[in-house]
Scaffold this motif. Structure first.
Motif, short mmCIF file in Angstrom:
data_model
loop_
_atom_site.label_atom_id
_atom_site.label_comp_id
_atom_site.label_asym_id
_atom_site.label_seq_id
_atom_site.Cartn_x
_atom_site.Cartn_y
_atom_site.Cartn_z
N VAL A 1 1.73 8.77 0.52
CA VAL A 1 3.11 8.38 0.85
C VAL A 1 3.42 7.02 0.25
O VAL A 1 4.48 6.82 -0.37
CB VAL A 1 3.31 8.35 2.38
CG1 VAL A 1 4.63 7.67 2.74
CG2 VAL A 1 3.29 9.77 2.93
N ALA A 2 2.48 6.07 0.41
CA ALA A 2 2.74 4.72 -0.10
C ALA A 2 2.80 4.70 -1.63
O ALA A 2 3.41 3.81 -2.21
CB ALA A 2 1.66 3.77 0.41
N SER B 1 5.64 -4.39 1.44
CA SER B 1 5.15 -4.46 2.82
C SER B 1 5.82 -3.40 3.68
O SER B 1 5.18 -2.74 4.50
CB SER B 1 5.40 -5.85 3.38
OG SER B 1 6.78 -6.12 3.41
N GLY B 2 7.14 -3.22 3.47
CA GLY B 2 7.87 -2.23 4.26
C GLY B 2 7.35 -0.82 4.02
O GLY B 2 7.14 -0.06 4.95
N VAL B 3 7.09 -0.50 2.75
CA VAL B 3 6.61 0.85 2.41
C VAL B 3 5.24 1.10 3.05
O VAL B 3 5.01 2.14 3.66
CB VAL B 3 6.54 1.02 0.88
CG1 VAL B 3 5.77 2.28 0.53
CG2 VAL B 3 7.94 1.08 0.30
N VAL B 4 4.34 0.12 2.90
CA VAL B 4 3.01 0.30 3.48
C VAL B 4 3.11 0.48 5.00
O VAL B 4 2.43 1.33 5.59
CB VAL B 4 2.10 -0.90 3.13
CG1 VAL B 4 0.79 -0.81 3.89
CG2 VAL B 4 1.84 -0.93 1.64
N TRP B 5 4.00 -0.27 5.62
CA TRP B 5 4.14 -0.15 7.07
C TRP B 5 4.71 1.22 7.49
O TRP B 5 4.22 1.83 8.43
CB TRP B 5 5.03 -1.28 7.61
CG TRP B 5 4.20 -2.27 8.36
CD1 TRP B 5 3.69 -3.43 7.90
CD2 TRP B 5 3.73 -2.11 9.71
NE1 TRP B 5 2.93 -4.03 8.87
CE2 TRP B 5 2.94 -3.25 9.99
CE3 TRP B 5 3.90 -1.15 10.68
CZ2 TRP B 5 2.31 -3.44 11.21
CZ3 TRP B 5 3.27 -1.34 11.91
CH2 TRP B 5 2.49 -2.46 12.17
N VAL B 6 5.72 1.68 6.77
CA VAL B 6 6.28 3.00 7.11
C VAL B 6 5.22 4.09 6.91
O VAL B 6 5.06 4.98 7.75
CB VAL B 6 7.53 3.31 6.24
CG1 VAL B 6 7.96 4.75 6.42
CG2 VAL B 6 8.67 2.39 6.61
N ALA B 7 4.46 3.96 5.81
CA ALA B 7 3.42 4.95 5.57
C ALA B 7 2.37 4.93 6.68
O ALA B 7 1.93 5.98 7.16
CB ALA B 7 2.76 4.69 4.21
N ALA B 8 1.99 3.73 7.13
CA ALA B 8 1.01 3.61 8.21
C ALA B 8 1.56 4.22 9.49
O ALA B 8 0.85 4.93 10.22
CB ALA B 8 0.65 2.15 8.43
N LEU B 9 2.84 3.99 9.75
CA LEU B 9 3.48 4.51 10.95
C LEU B 9 3.44 6.04 10.96
O LEU B 9 3.10 6.67 11.96
CB LEU B 9 4.91 3.99 10.95
CG LEU B 9 5.72 4.00 12.23
CD1 LEU B 9 6.59 2.76 12.26
CD2 LEU B 9 6.59 5.21 12.27
#
Lengths: 221, 222
Positions: free
Chosen positions: A32-33, A52-60
């Motif tokens: 996803v990231a 940072s936003g993309v990595v966070w959304v992917a982690a979520l």
């Protein structure tokens, strides 16, 4: 106490025996990231901004994958009944299960995050903040997800319902997590955001297990 | 004999238990009093609420009315202490498919805070005739073998009250005899056993209490 350790130990052992499920979560996170640069083009400036936003959304999204099944297997095979009748108070047993789940699903994400950060051209210090925010934030995601999983236990559409229930509640964690990295990159310092995340984590660790236990009792009545 | 393990006098009593499942009322006014050494047989046709009654007894479900008491004290006041008095085996055997038989037994024992040595676990499995399968993941076991692994807990537990939901289902004659013997020994040690079964069980017991849920049913029998 021994029983709590045993719950943790067997959760980890079971996770180890189902390694493929863990690899799926990690693979999902990385894919996803990695899709965003492909879709948005490889402008380094843009990528650094959204990284940072993309990595966070992917982690979520990745933490949500395994959560729907967190209690379902125990519910089906009768282990949940035995947990309710065990010598461990149910909230603590639930916390042990959530803790083990975090260890096996979210810790690999935190470890993989620096590589994705590099992919987005984040600086070393920004990657440090990103990992710190993930370490503080992912347990909250797991606790929230566990609440959703417990509430939807035994429902036919449970698996689909969990994201719908849980994602809106996870928005503050996302804002704080991604915000911390952004603040750091803008020279504002990530401290306040990380402190907020830590505060959130403490509140959730203390409160969620009771909610989860209550929901589990109702669902398995 | 072994009375120090089971502080006497054990007494399980139920008064005026009523149960509702959704809109359907299953039974009401179920009452019995089982002193130490009693076998309580819960009978009734399919859907009469046998499993529901057992779940109410152990505290997994709550009754609409009535109460359960252990040694004269209502059990609802301290669920954790009540759970420590009993061993419950439901329809599901509570086995993890990815753990082997010995590990499953170890997990069950540690959850109940009744730690036991590996030798004791293997001996218990041997008693139920599944020792040679101790190292196999539970998903490779047959239905009867899974049941035997779950029942091996009976050979290890020191709890005074056993609540067993259809324990004889899926067992062959040898395993049924072994289970019968475990139950008889437990009753002789002034334990109490509550069980549901559709089979005619040939047990030598001094005190047998039959709870017939058809009599307490709120619907006309089919």
């Amino acid at each position: 106490m021994n029983a709590l350790v045993a719950i943790m130990r067997f959760e980890l052992l079971l996770a180890w025996r189902r390694k493929s499920a863990l690899a799926t979560t990690l693979g999902f996170f990385v894919i996803v990231a990695s899709l965003f640069p492909l879709g948005l083009g490889a402008d380094p400036q843009l990528l650094r901004l959204i990284g940072s936003g993309v990595v966070w959304v992917a982690a979520l999204l990745a933490t949500l994958l395994g959560l729907a099944r967190l209690f379902a297997a125990d519910h089906e095979d009768g282990t949940l009944e035995q947990l309710r009748l065990s010598c461990v108070p149910l909230p603590l047993a639930a916390l042990a299960k959530i803790g083990a789940h975090w260890l096996v699903t979210a810790v690999p994400l935190c470890l993989a995050a620096p590589i994705l950060g590099l992919q987005y051209g984040l600086s070393a210090s920004a990657i440090g903040v990103l990992v710190a925010s993930l370490v503080l934030g992912t347990p909250v995601l797991c606790l929230l997800g566990a609440m959703g999983a417990a509430l939807t236990l035994g429902l036919r559409a449970g698996g689909v319902l969990v994201p719908v229930l849980v994602l809106p509640l996870e928005v503050p964690v996302l804002i704080m997590g991604a915000g911390s990295v952004e603040a750091h990159m803008n020279g504002l310092g990530a401290g306040p955001w990380l402190s907020l995340l830590a505060a959130l984590l403490i509140v959730f660790v203390l409160a969620t297990p009771w909610v989860v236990a209550f929901a589990l009792r109702i669902s398995s009545e | 004999m072994l009375t120090d393990l089971l502080p006497a006098p054990n007494l399980l009593s139920a008064t005026g238990l009523a149960c509702r499942r959704g809109e359907r009322r299953l039974f009401k006014g179920v009452a019995f009093s089982a002193p130490a050494g009693s076998l309580v047989l819960v009978g009734g046709r399919n859907g009469s609420g046998k499993t529901s009654l057992l779940r109410i007894l152990v505290g997994l479900s709550s009754a609409v009315a009535g109460s359960v008491a252990w040694c004269g004290r209502p059990v609802a006041t301290d669920p954790l202490a009540w759970a420590a008095q009993l061993f419950y085996l439901g329809h599901a055997s509570a086995l993890k498919d990815d753990l082997d038989a010995a590990e499953n037994l170890e997990l069950a024992c540690s959850l109940a805070a009744e730690p036991c040595s590996r030798d004791a676990r293997l001996a218990a499995l041997a008693r139920l005739g599944v020792a040679h399968r101790a190292g196999l993941p539970a998903r490779l076991l047959s239905q009867g073998q899974r049941r035997r692994v779950a029942l091996a807990r009976l050979a290890l537990t020191h709890r005074p009250l056993w609540v067993l939901d259809e324990p004889f289902v899926g067992l062959d004659a040898i395993a049924m005899a072994e289970l019968g013997q475990l139950i008889e020994t437990h009753l002789m040690r002034s334990g109490i056993v509550v069980l549901t079964t559709h089979q005619a069980v040939d047990l030598v017991v001094s005190r047998r209490i039959v709870v017939d849920l058809d009599a307490a049913s709120l619907e006309a029998p089919a």
